[in-house]
Scaffold this motif. Structure first.
Motif, PDB file in Angstrom:
ATOM      1  N   LEU A 281      36.892  24.645   4.452  1.00 52.87           N
ATOM      2  CA  LEU A 281      35.247  23.707   4.293  1.00 52.87           C
ATOM      3  C   LEU A 281      34.667  23.509   3.656  1.00 52.87           C
TER       4      LEU A 281
ATOM      5  N   ALA B 104      27.743  24.345   0.431  1.00 59.70           N
ATOM      6  CA  ALA B 104      28.836  24.113   0.052  1.00 59.70           C
ATOM      7  C   ALA B 104      29.247  25.765  -0.899  1.00 59.70           C
TER       8      ALA B 104
ATOM      9  N   ALA C 118      28.243  22.158   7.627  1.00 61.01           N
ATOM     10  CA  ALA C 118      29.714  23.281   8.985  1.00 61.01           C
ATOM     11  C   ALA C 118      29.972  24.687   7.892  1.00 61.01           C
ATOM     12  N   SER C 119      30.670  24.205   6.882  1.00 59.57           N
ATOM     13  CA  SER C 119      30.755  25.583   5.627  1.00 59.57           C
ATOM     14  C   SER C 119      29.823  26.808   6.331  1.00 59.57           C
TER      15      SER C 119
ATOM     16  N   CYS D   7      38.223  29.130   8.456  1.00 60.51           N
ATOM     17  CA  CYS D   7      37.114  28.011   8.647  1.00 60.51           C
ATOM     18  C   CYS D   7      35.748  27.150   7.541  1.00 60.51           C
TER      19      CYS D   7
ATOM     20  N   GLN E  14      30.790  12.505   4.547  1.00 56.27           N
ATOM     21  CA  GLN E  14      32.181  12.853   5.567  1.00 56.27           C
ATOM     22  C   GLN E  14      32.129  14.927   4.128  1.00 56.27           C
ATOM     23  N   ALA E  15      31.832  14.563   2.954  1.00 52.84           N
ATOM     24  CA  ALA E  15      31.392  15.606   1.856  1.00 52.84           C
ATOM     25  C   ALA E  15      30.424  16.029   2.485  1.00 52.84           C
TER      26      ALA E  15
ATOM     27  N   MET F  11      30.824  17.714   6.314  1.00 50.06           N
ATOM     28  CA  MET F  11      31.437  19.592   5.688  1.00 50.06           C
ATOM     29  C   MET F  11      31.513  19.994   4.538  1.00 50.06           C
TER      30      MET F  11
ATOM     31  N   THR G 165      30.264  16.489  -2.447  1.00 51.01           N
ATOM     32  CA  THR G 165      28.986  16.919  -1.854  1.00 51.01           C
ATOM     33  C   THR G 165      28.311  16.706  -2.847  1.00 51.01           C
TER      34      THR G 165
ATOM     35  N   LEU H 258      36.666  21.934   0.667  1.00 51.07           N
ATOM     36  CA  LEU H 258      37.013  20.089   0.985  1.00 51.07           C
ATOM     37  C   LEU H 258      36.043  19.815   0.438  1.00 51.07           C
ATOM     38  N   ALA H 259      34.286  20.096   0.401  1.00 55.30           N
ATOM     39  CA  ALA H 259      33.192  19.726   0.532  1.00 55.30           C
ATOM     40  C   ALA H 259      33.131  20.026  -1.228  1.00 55.30           C
TER      41      ALA H 259
END
Length: 104
Positions: free
Chosen positions: A59, A74, A36-37, A55, A29-30, A33, A68, A62-63
């Motif tokens: 993200l 990231a 996506a970031s 956003c 999930q990381a 993220m 990650t 958080l990653a």
């Protein structure tokens, strides 16, 4: 009959597992993220930088906080998210608008 303290003393303690399906799921999930970031930061330089920049920042943060394996993506997402917000500030101060266009 043994008491609770005696039972705790006699049972061996095992360290908590740090690897397993839950950890690999959080790491994947990381990684998602982080990607996506990066994508949101890249898109934010072209359109909707007011929305996509923050956003990308969140993200990416958080990653990194979740460990990650795609640390570079990231960090790029965070950098692009910050660039989106700087571009927005530049557009607002020079042009008086929140969108950019080519030409006059």
């Amino acid at each position: 009959m043994t008491t609770l303290s005696e039972a705790l003393r006699t049972t061996p303690t095992t360290p908590a597992k740090t690897t397993g399906p839950a950890t690999s799921r959080l790491r994947s999930q990381a990684d998602g993220m982080a990607v996506a970031s990066f994508i949101l930061g890249l898109l934010g330089t072209l359109v909707l930088n007011l929305l996509l920049g923050p956003c990308a920042l969140v993200l990416g943060g958080l990653a990194l906080a979740r460990g990650t394996t795609r640390r570079g993506r990231a960090l790029l997402g965070i950098a692009l998210g910050a660039a989106d917000l700087l571009l927005l500030a530049l557009l607002v101060t020079t042009d008086g608008t929140v969108s950019w266009h080519i030409g006059s």
